[in-house]
Scaffold this motif. Structure first.
Motif, PDB file in Angstrom:
ATOM      1  N   VAL A  62      -1.544  -7.354  -2.464  1.00 36.29           N
ATOM      2  CA  VAL A  62      -0.437  -7.465  -3.424  1.00 36.29           C
ATOM      3  C   VAL A  62       0.289  -8.807  -3.253  1.00 36.29           C
ATOM      4  O   VAL A  62       0.291  -9.644  -4.147  1.00 36.29           O
ATOM      5  CB  VAL A  62       0.559  -6.296  -3.265  1.00 36.29           C
ATOM      6  N   THR A  67       2.981  -4.242   2.186  1.00 35.21           N
ATOM      7  CA  THR A  67       2.035  -3.153   2.466  1.00 35.21           C
ATOM      8  C   THR A  67       1.831  -2.334   1.205  1.00 35.21           C
ATOM      9  O   THR A  67       2.785  -1.767   0.685  1.00 35.21           O
ATOM     10  CB  THR A  67       2.614  -2.243   3.569  1.00 35.21           C
ATOM     11  N   PRO A  68       0.615  -2.273   0.701  1.00 35.91           N
ATOM     12  CA  PRO A  68       0.391  -1.536  -0.546  1.00 35.91           C
ATOM     13  C   PRO A  68       0.099  -0.060  -0.317  1.00 35.91           C
ATOM     14  O   PRO A  68      -0.544   0.296   0.668  1.00 35.91           O
ATOM     15  CB  PRO A  68      -0.847  -2.201  -1.147  1.00 35.91           C
ATOM     16  N   PRO A  72      -1.302   0.592  -5.852  1.00 40.63           N
ATOM     17  CA  PRO A  72      -1.359  -0.867  -6.001  1.00 40.63           C
ATOM     18  C   PRO A  72      -2.604  -1.484  -5.375  1.00 40.63           C
ATOM     19  O   PRO A  72      -3.167  -2.438  -5.919  1.00 40.63           O
ATOM     20  CB  PRO A  72      -0.099  -1.341  -5.262  1.00 40.63           C
ATOM     21  N   GLY A  73      -3.053  -0.950  -4.230  1.00 40.85           N
ATOM     22  CA  GLY A  73      -4.237  -1.506  -3.580  1.00 40.85           C
ATOM     23  C   GLY A  73      -5.450  -1.436  -4.495  1.00 40.85           C
ATOM     24  O   GLY A  73      -6.182  -2.410  -4.653  1.00 40.85           O
ATOM     25  N   PRO A  82      -0.837  -5.710  -9.571  1.00 44.11           N
ATOM     26  CA  PRO A  82      -0.283  -4.434  -9.093  1.00 44.11           C
ATOM     27  C   PRO A  82       1.241  -4.369  -9.188  1.00 44.11           C
ATOM     28  O   PRO A  82       1.818  -3.287  -9.079  1.00 44.11           O
ATOM     29  CB  PRO A  82      -0.748  -4.381  -7.632  1.00 44.11           C
ATOM     30  N   HIS A 336      -6.681  -2.122   1.303  1.00 45.77           N
ATOM     31  CA  HIS A 336      -5.581  -2.614   2.151  1.00 45.77           C
ATOM     32  C   HIS A 336      -6.041  -2.432   3.583  1.00 45.77           C
ATOM     33  O   HIS A 336      -7.122  -1.876   3.830  1.00 45.77           O
ATOM     34  CB  HIS A 336      -4.278  -1.846   1.899  1.00 45.77           C
ATOM     35  N   TRP A 347       0.286  -4.620   5.903  1.00 44.61           N
ATOM     36  CA  TRP A 347       0.376  -5.778   5.007  1.00 44.61           C
ATOM     37  C   TRP A 347      -0.705  -6.825   5.272  1.00 44.61           C
ATOM     38  O   TRP A 347      -0.776  -7.817   4.550  1.00 44.61           O
ATOM     39  CB  TRP A 347       1.750  -6.437   5.225  1.00 44.61           C
TER      40      TRP A 347
END
Lengths: 401, 401
Positions: A62, A67-68, A72-73, A82, A336, A347
């Motif tokens: 992202v 950290t997704p 979003p990942g 995302p 991720h 992250w």
């Protein structure tokens, strides 16, 4: 015009086959400063051989430091910005239990909670009631009806459930009821845009009926709704990439996300080898395959380093079968990082391996986090990966004269 | 504020001299997986010596996976977002034959085609008629006049020509006539914005007169118009960079693109050594020189790997003469990749070499694709290169207090 619009404008069709092999939560951390990550520790001769013929990168899902979640990942892996294309929590929760969400449904994540005699929350998770009790409470909530909508209530796990409303005129853009602290009452749901007023009213009525339905119970005598959302209406893959996409995933959430972007979800079993069988079976029907391996992430969440190593080795052992299908482009990465050391998503960048016919092979010969830091593609973003694969597959026309 | 606006705001003037040495289509691929690219195979001791003193990068012209045409490739090199600032095909075609395009002219690329008795296209390229026949057909089209506009028709090659209209009130934003398939009639041109209605009407009248003019001919008894466009009105280099820019290029298209961004096009001969003479002759008149070597691209398009090697070696041999002028900053790169293996432009990153006084020399000691993957500037975008050169030239004021 953004990047996806450009891809949409330039995409062309051909006979090429592309595989996106996602080991969920692939990126890891060494258990000790001088130690190795799970990917580095795994005996993975097939991935290493492909790496030696391919080109590598490290990729940010992202944004640096961010950290997704799984939504979003995967959105990023599929090429969708995302941050712009957020998939609501209610939607992900519904997809996660395999609920057949329809485009205009509004889905909410529900949490049972404990209320005192004044209706103030004393425990936001109702003492983390066991799943069996949660299921009983869901039965109570299923008695609630409202005119004009169909309502679905489904148990998830422990104190968690999903509520979905289906009907005409529903819209998202709604606040949550959870005040995020004890000593307060659940908040009324407010519409954040005019077209969501009617939906807010419906959910508020549902909340009031839910309180009545649960009144005699303990400790789950109340509930909160979070992440009320609709299918975000992502542009579909055939429209963006001009390809027919098939998804092979063993967990409902990933099957659900794949469906949101227009992939056909292919029936498969629980094991990676059954996923490979599914890939073989449908090889001639699709241009693009999303192949999802879940347990690298699950073991990461559990802090099980060796479990991660094992899943990577299991995938590696099946790689020759995948490659025997002769894909034109294969991308191997994750959505991720999920380092066992952190027992959670993180992250950190994660390694990417790209193989195709017209690559400039770099010097990297083992697939691992530190090796890929020297990869010939440098440091990338997830949203760049599928367009890059498109280029290698000959699926993008020249831009401009 | 975008990047170019920032540069425009910060630029300052000094006595520094900057050279952008563009080997068109520089990026290549090894002919065999373990082989070398043309740049890697070339004996280029002078480029290598400069590399050892300089800093390298790999650079993406437009976006990962996207293959640029010459227009976007050069726009990006000159610092203009190539997606935002698209140069229309008609404009590029006119520039390519050295047509002296004026700011409000509308230019179209024309293709002769064959029509059947019903006016339907049977061959979109009129049997690829030889250039001499194309030129005769152009003579026929030159008889067409329309009130209120001056019309130019110029042959290009084989079945290709250019039409330019000049006059008051012209605007672009027009559809094309080419239906992109046989069995259909040429399409009427439509205005995509109100101010282009008048221009659409003129071009449609021209198309109808062209059909009459070509009626008795065979096989070129019809034509199509594509990429109807005006000079995109790019902000000029003196405005953005605050420098006086001279262009040295042997091919009309690159001279034309340079003119679009406000460079003076310097008279030069056909060879690289004559271009070097031109550079020397005008050294004291300009701050910035765009020095274009064409044939690395031409040989790439022809699949002539050795030809590419030869042009790189020829350029390398002349590099000491260029460096003897003592430029303050020199950038060596290309507009895009044109691997001989692919016989076409490609999406691959390409190597960049930057030398200036205050660089941190990296470990790269040979100028090549794989060596530059480890370059100290990492992975870049073309639009970043000139601003970077500005910095090294001391031509950008401090941003903010």
């Amino acid at each position: 015009m953004d990047y996806l619009d450009l891809i949409k404008q330039l995409h062309i069709q051909n006979d090429s086959k592309i595989i996106l092999l996602v080991l969920d939560g692939l990126g890891g951390l060494p258990a000790t400063p001088k130690g190795r990550t799970a990917l580095e520790a795994a005996h993975s001769p097939n991935l290493d051989a492909l790496t030696a013929r391919g080109i590598c990168a490290m990729s940010t899902p992202v944004a640096p430091g961010v950290t997704p979640g799984s939504g979003p990942g995967h959105a990023a892996l599929f090429g969708y910005d995302p941050i712009k294309h957020l998939i609501g929590r209610g939607v992900l929760e519904a997809l996660g239990i395999g609920f057949d969400l329809q485009p205009n449904d509004v889905a909410a994540r529900g949490n049972f909670c404990t209320l005192d005699e004044n209706g103030l929350i004393t425990d936001r998770r109702a003492g983390r009631i066991p799943t069996a009790i949660g299921e009983k409470m869901v039965e109570k909530l299923r008695t609630i009806t409202l005119p004009g909508v169909e309502i679905f209530v489904e148990p998830v796990k422990e104190y968690r459930f999903v509520v979905v409303m289906r009907g005409e005129g529903l819209a998202d853009g709604l606040t949550e009821t959870d005040p995020q602290m004890v000593g307060k009452a659940p908040l009324p749901i407010k519409a954040l845009r005019p077209q969501a007023e009617y939906t807010a009213k419906l959910f508020n009525r549902w909340m009031s009926k839910a309180r009545q339905a649960l009144a005699g119970e303990h400790p789950a005598n109340g509930c909160n709704l979070r992440g009320l959302a609709q299918d975000p209406g992502l542009p579909k893959m055939d429209e963006i990439y001009g390809w027919k996409a098939g998804a092979i995933a063993t967990y409902p959430m990933y099957r659900g996300i794949a469906k949101l972007v227009g992939m056909d979800v292919l029936p498969t079993g629980d094991s990676i080898s059954s996923e490979v069988e599914t890939l073989k079976k449908h090889w001639h029907e699709y241009d693009f395959f999303f192949f999802h391996v879940k347990k690298t992430d699950s073991y990461g969440e559990d802090g099980n380093f060796d479990g991660r190593v094992h899943i990577i080795e299991e995938t590696d052992a099946l790689l020759p079968e995948i490659l025997s299908l002769k894909p034109d482009v294969i991308l191997v990465t994750g959505d991720h990082s999920t380092p066992a050391k952190l027992k959670s998503h993180s992250w950190h960048e994660l390694p990417v391996l790209l193989w195709a016919d017209h690559i400039r092979a770099d010097d990297v010969t083992t697939f691992g986090e530190r090796a890929c830091m020297h990869g010939g593609l440098g440091h990338r973003y997830h949203v760049e990966l599928l367009p890059l694969a498109m280029g290698y597959a000959g699926r993008l026309a020249k831009f401009g004269a």
